[in-house]
Design an enzyme around this catalytic site. Sequence first.
Site, mmCIF file in Angstrom:
data_model
loop_
_atom_site.group_PDB
_atom_site.id
_atom_site.type_symbol
_atom_site.label_atom_id
_atom_site.label_comp_id
_atom_site.label_asym_id
_atom_site.label_seq_id
_atom_site.Cartn_x
_atom_site.Cartn_y
_atom_site.Cartn_z
ATOM 1 N N GLU A 1 1.263 38.313 -11.768
ATOM 2 C CA GLU A 1 1.885 39.594 -12.093
ATOM 3 C C GLU A 1 3.072 39.817 -11.154
ATOM 4 O O GLU A 1 2.931 39.692 -9.930
ATOM 5 C CB GLU A 1 0.861 40.717 -11.927
ATOM 6 C CG GLU A 1 1.380 42.092 -12.233
ATOM 7 C CD GLU A 1 0.338 43.172 -11.969
ATOM 8 O OE1 GLU A 1 0.746 44.349 -11.867
ATOM 9 O OE2 GLU A 1 -0.868 42.845 -11.861
ATOM 10 N N ASP B 1 1.440 53.742 -7.171
ATOM 11 C CA ASP B 1 1.551 52.729 -6.128
ATOM 12 C C ASP B 1 1.186 53.324 -4.778
ATOM 13 O O ASP B 1 1.679 54.392 -4.402
ATOM 14 C CB ASP B 1 2.979 52.168 -6.066
ATOM 15 C CG ASP B 1 3.364 51.432 -7.331
ATOM 16 O OD1 ASP B 1 2.550 50.592 -7.772
ATOM 17 O OD2 ASP B 1 4.452 51.685 -7.870
#
Length: 269
Positions: free
Chosen positions: A49, A60
């Site tokens: 990824e 995040d």
Amino acid sequence: MNAIDDLFRRLRLAKRKAFIPFVTAGDPSTSATAELIRDLDSTGCHLIEVGFPFSDPIADGPVIQASYTRALDRGLKVEDIFTGVESARPVAAPLVGMVSYTLVHRRNPATFIERAKKAGFSGAIVPDLPAEEAEPFAALCVERDFKNILLVTPTTPPARAEKIVRLSTGFVYCVSVAGITGERDKLPDELLGQLRQLRSQTDLPLCVGFGVSKPEHVRMLREEADGVIVGSAIVRRLANAQPGNWVAIRSDIRELARSLIDALNPPER
């Protein structure tokens, strides 16, 4: 057949699970990202990824936020990501992008998909594309044989989860915790029950991310999940990357990947 579909078909036949590392594109440089992709591929990672840095974090945690900031501060552009990933090829592991839909929309979704495929991506994880608005992009991805990977979280109601998995292709990204990315000491006990519920709704592979960082996490998940995604534990090692320590950092990341692959798929004795 799309490379992601082929990967999970082969893994299921072999009764193995996918180890999926996450790297930030452009941290510490696009050439370094290409080296990491090749390293992780040669170590036996099944799918890789690649995060597209974006200035507005989407779930995040501080480690990945900081990594995105470092890459953007160096002037990274989306086209730089594509050309950098192209330079890593050929690799056996399929590549998926973790990308904000803002970046996809600005380029035009069809244009983005074609450029991503040319660079070597087989699909994209689009964390900020709500299921209620995802149908046009999902249809375009099916038409272009590009996987549209959406997220299901612990707080997603069952009816909405059913819609999300219906629009997903390739695999379903199962968020392990209610919160942000980042390493954790322990994964929630209820996660296994959530995976069993999702399994009743779809035959797509279920891959778990957010908080997965240790061999014991991986061993906990291997009976219920089809794959695990590890990001912050890898990206944290890039924070102090310099030319003088880059070889050691690459070696450290390879060793971490090997330990997690072995925990996920114990060597036969």
